[in-house]
Design a protein around this motif. Structure first.
Motif, PDB file in Angstrom:
ATOM      1  N   LYS A  80       0.813  -1.215   0.000  1.00 21.23           N
ATOM      2  CA  LYS A  80       0.000   0.000   0.000  1.00 21.23           C
ATOM      3  C   LYS A  80       0.850   1.270   0.000  1.00 21.23           C
ATOM      4  O   LYS A  80       0.345   2.367   0.227  1.00 21.23           O
ATOM      5  CB  LYS A  80      -0.934   0.011   1.209  1.00 21.23           C
ATOM      6  N   ILE A  81       2.146   1.107  -0.264  1.00 21.69           N
ATOM      7  CA  ILE A  81       3.043   2.266  -0.287  1.00 21.69           C
ATOM      8  C   ILE A  81       2.905   2.975  -1.621  1.00 21.69           C
ATOM      9  O   ILE A  81       3.157   2.398  -2.682  1.00 21.69           O
ATOM     10  CB  ILE A  81       4.504   1.841  -0.079  1.00 21.69           C
ATOM     11  N   ASP A  82       2.463   4.228  -1.591  1.00 21.89           N
ATOM     12  CA  ASP A  82       2.385   5.040  -2.805  1.00 21.89           C
ATOM     13  C   ASP A  82       2.920   6.436  -2.505  1.00 21.89           C
ATOM     14  O   ASP A  82       3.354   6.728  -1.394  1.00 21.89           O
ATOM     15  CB  ASP A  82       0.947   5.106  -3.337  1.00 21.89           C
ATOM     16  N   SER A  83       2.886   7.304  -3.510  1.00 16.84           N
ATOM     17  CA  SER A  83       3.465   8.644  -3.363  1.00 16.84           C
ATOM     18  C   SER A  83       2.727   9.465  -2.312  1.00 16.84           C
ATOM     19  O   SER A  83       3.346  10.242  -1.569  1.00 16.84           O
ATOM     20  CB  SER A  83       3.442   9.376  -4.708  1.00 16.84           C
ATOM     21  N   VAL A  84       1.411   9.311  -2.238  1.00 20.28           N
ATOM     22  CA  VAL A  84       0.635  10.063  -1.246  1.00 20.28           C
ATOM     23  C   VAL A  84       1.020   9.639   0.163  1.00 20.28           C
ATOM     24  O   VAL A  84       1.241  10.470   1.059  1.00 20.28           O
ATOM     25  CB  VAL A  84      -0.883   9.859  -1.473  1.00 20.28           C
ATOM     26  N   LEU A  85       1.112   8.329   0.378  1.00 22.25           N
ATOM     27  CA  LEU A  85       1.476   7.829   1.699  1.00 22.25           C
ATOM     28  C   LEU A  85       2.903   8.250   2.067  1.00 22.25           C
ATOM     29  O   LEU A  85       3.174   8.597   3.217  1.00 22.25           O
ATOM     30  CB  LEU A  85       1.342   6.315   1.737  1.00 22.25           C
ATOM     31  N   LEU A  86       3.824   8.221   1.081  1.00 20.07           N
ATOM     32  CA  LEU A  86       5.200   8.637   1.351  1.00 20.07           C
ATOM     33  C   LEU A  86       5.270  10.109   1.746  1.00 20.07           C
ATOM     34  O   LEU A  86       6.046  10.487   2.628  1.00 20.07           O
ATOM     35  CB  LEU A  86       6.074   8.376   0.128  1.00 20.07           C
ATOM     36  N   HIS A  87       4.447  10.922   1.097  1.00 18.75           N
ATOM     37  CA  HIS A  87       4.411  12.345   1.446  1.00 18.75           C
ATOM     38  C   HIS A  87       3.900  12.531   2.872  1.00 18.75           C
ATOM     39  O   HIS A  87       4.463  13.322   3.645  1.00 18.75           O
ATOM     40  CB  HIS A  87       3.522  13.096   0.459  1.00 18.75           C
ATOM     41  N   ARG A  88       2.847  11.822   3.218  1.00 11.94           N
ATOM     42  CA  ARG A  88       2.312  11.893   4.576  1.00 11.94           C
ATOM     43  C   ARG A  88       3.320  11.373   5.587  1.00 11.94           C
ATOM     44  O   ARG A  88       3.471  11.926   6.684  1.00 11.94           O
ATOM     45  CB  ARG A  88       1.012  11.100   4.669  1.00 11.94           C
ATOM     46  N   LEU A  89       4.012  10.308   5.230  1.00  9.41           N
ATOM     47  CA  LEU A  89       5.008   9.733   6.120  1.00  9.41           C
ATOM     48  C   LEU A  89       6.160  10.701   6.352  1.00  9.41           C
ATOM     49  O   LEU A  89       6.638  10.860   7.474  1.00  9.41           O
ATOM     50  CB  LEU A  89       5.542   8.420   5.526  1.00  9.41           C
ATOM     51  N   SER A  90       6.591  11.367   5.299  1.00 13.39           N
ATOM     52  CA  SER A  90       7.690  12.325   5.411  1.00 13.39           C
ATOM     53  C   SER A  90       7.338  13.496   6.317  1.00 13.39           C
ATOM     54  O   SER A  90       8.191  14.019   7.027  1.00 13.39           O
ATOM     55  CB  SER A  90       8.082  12.833   4.018  1.00 13.39           C
ATOM     56  N   ALA A  91       6.059  13.895   6.284  1.00 13.37           N
ATOM     57  CA  ALA A  91       5.614  15.021   7.114  1.00 13.37           C
ATOM     58  C   ALA A  91       5.239  14.589   8.524  1.00 13.37           C
ATOM     59  O   ALA A  91       5.004  15.437   9.391  1.00 13.37           O
ATOM     60  CB  ALA A  91       4.417  15.711   6.451  1.00 13.37           C
ATOM     61  N   ASN A  92       5.205  13.279   8.762  1.00 14.35           N
ATOM     62  CA  ASN A  92       4.760  12.765  10.059  1.00 14.35           C
ATOM     63  C   ASN A  92       5.717  13.112  11.193  1.00 14.35           C
ATOM     64  O   ASN A  92       5.299  13.563  12.264  1.00 14.35           O
ATOM     65  CB  ASN A  92       4.589  11.242   9.963  1.00 14.35           C
ATOM     66  N   SER A  93       7.017  12.903  10.949  1.00 17.00           N
ATOM     67  CA  SER A  93       8.016  13.065  11.999  1.00 17.00           C
ATOM     68  C   SER A  93       9.399  12.958  11.365  1.00 17.00           C
ATOM     69  O   SER A  93       9.535  12.568  10.201  1.00 17.00           O
ATOM     70  CB  SER A  93       7.838  11.971  13.063  1.00 17.00           C
ATOM     71  N   PRO A  94      10.458  13.296  12.115  1.00 12.39           N
ATOM     72  CA  PRO A  94      11.813  13.085  11.590  1.00 12.39           C
ATOM     73  C   PRO A  94      12.075  11.630  11.210  1.00 12.39           C
ATOM     74  O   PRO A  94      12.680  11.354  10.170  1.00 12.39           O
ATOM     75  CB  PRO A  94      12.702  13.536  12.755  1.00 12.39           C
ATOM     76  N   LEU A  95      11.620  10.690  12.047  1.00 12.45           N
ATOM     77  CA  LEU A  95      11.767   9.279  11.695  1.00 12.45           C
ATOM     78  C   LEU A  95      11.006   8.959  10.426  1.00 12.45           C
ATOM     79  O   LEU A  95      11.493   8.219   9.560  1.00 12.45           O
ATOM     80  CB  LEU A  95      11.279   8.397  12.843  1.00 12.45           C
ATOM     81  N   GLY A  96       9.806   9.516  10.288  1.00 12.59           N
ATOM     82  CA  GLY A  96       9.027   9.304   9.072  1.00 12.59           C
ATOM     83  C   GLY A  96       9.738   9.822   7.838  1.00 12.59           C
ATOM     84  O   GLY A  96       9.699   9.187   6.774  1.00 12.59           O
ATOM     85  N   ALA A  97      10.415  10.959   7.954  1.00 12.77           N
ATOM     86  CA  ALA A  97      11.152  11.513   6.816  1.00 12.77           C
ATOM     87  C   ALA A  97      12.290  10.580   6.402  1.00 12.77           C
ATOM     88  O   ALA A  97      12.540  10.384   5.200  1.00 12.77           O
ATOM     89  CB  ALA A  97      11.695  12.891   7.177  1.00 12.77           C
TER      90      ALA A  97
END
Length: 210
Positions: free
Chosen positions: A55-72
């Motif tokens: 379920k990893i897509d560009s939208v999820l990656l963008h949200r993940l990057s903005a989630n936290s430093p670990l997410g980035a």
């Protein structure tokens, strides 16, 4: 309080500005460097689960990057997961450098305040002593009580500088240590995810620490 500030001379005003700046940085860093904001404990299991379910897509990656430093950091590796282990690690390391820079924001100014505050206090005392002895020479006063009172007033800036500098140095060292611990945690979690995604490690999601 105002009388103490007034008696300390003009050097008290820069010291007051330093104290305000140090307090603001300390409060901001305590708020920003909360573990749940930097290294969310539930993030890695969630990402691993979504990856297994493809379920990893560009939208999820963008949200993940903005989630936290670990997410980035995780998002940087996941966005290049099809290019192999080495590329993923390089992307993670590059993202990690940026994350570390962000985590260390305002620590240099705090360290500067911790260093210069005592020096500014000492400088204020030196100016005060010069003024006291100049006044004594002009008035030819030999009263020891006047000299003692003048010296005690001049030492106010030194005491103020130390009161500002010592806590600032303590918190500066504390935040530096905290950032180092977060960096190690993020690196371990990111490399663990790389190993799993690249098939170098067989591990169930339940075995990933939350």
């Amino acid at each position: 309080m105002f009388e103490i500030i007034k008696s300390g001379g003009w050097m008290m005003w820069p010291l007051i500005l330093c104290s305000i700046g140090a307090m603001g940085i300390i409060v901001e860093r305590f708020w920003s460097l909360q573990k749940k904001k930097v290294v969310p404990p539930e993030l890695v299991p969630q990402v691993w689960k979504l990856s297994r379910e493809e379920k990893i897509d560009s939208v999820l990656l963008h949200r993940l990057s903005a989630n936290s430093p670990l997410g980035a950091v995780l998002a940087a590796g996941l966005s290049h997961r099809h290019l192999g282990r080495d590329v993923m690690k390089e992307c993670i390391e590059e993202a990690g450098r940026k994350v570390v820079h962000d985590l260390e924001r305002f620590l240099n100014p705090l360290g500067t305040i911790a260093t210069i505050s005592p020096l500014m206090g000492l400088l204020g005392t030196v100016f005060g002593m010069i003024e006291i002895f100049s006044s004594l020479m002009k008035n030819s006063s030999g009263d020891p009580s006047v000299l003692a009172g003048g010296i005690s007033v001049a030492l106010i800036t030194t005491a103020t500088g130390l009161v500002i500098g010592i806590p600032s140095l303590i918190f500066h060292r504390y935040f530096e240590r905290l950032v180092d611990e977060y960096v190690v945690d993020m690196e371990c979690e990111a490399l663990k995810l790389v190993d799993i995604l690249q098939g170098d490690r067989e591990e169930d999601i339940d075995e990933i620490p939350a």
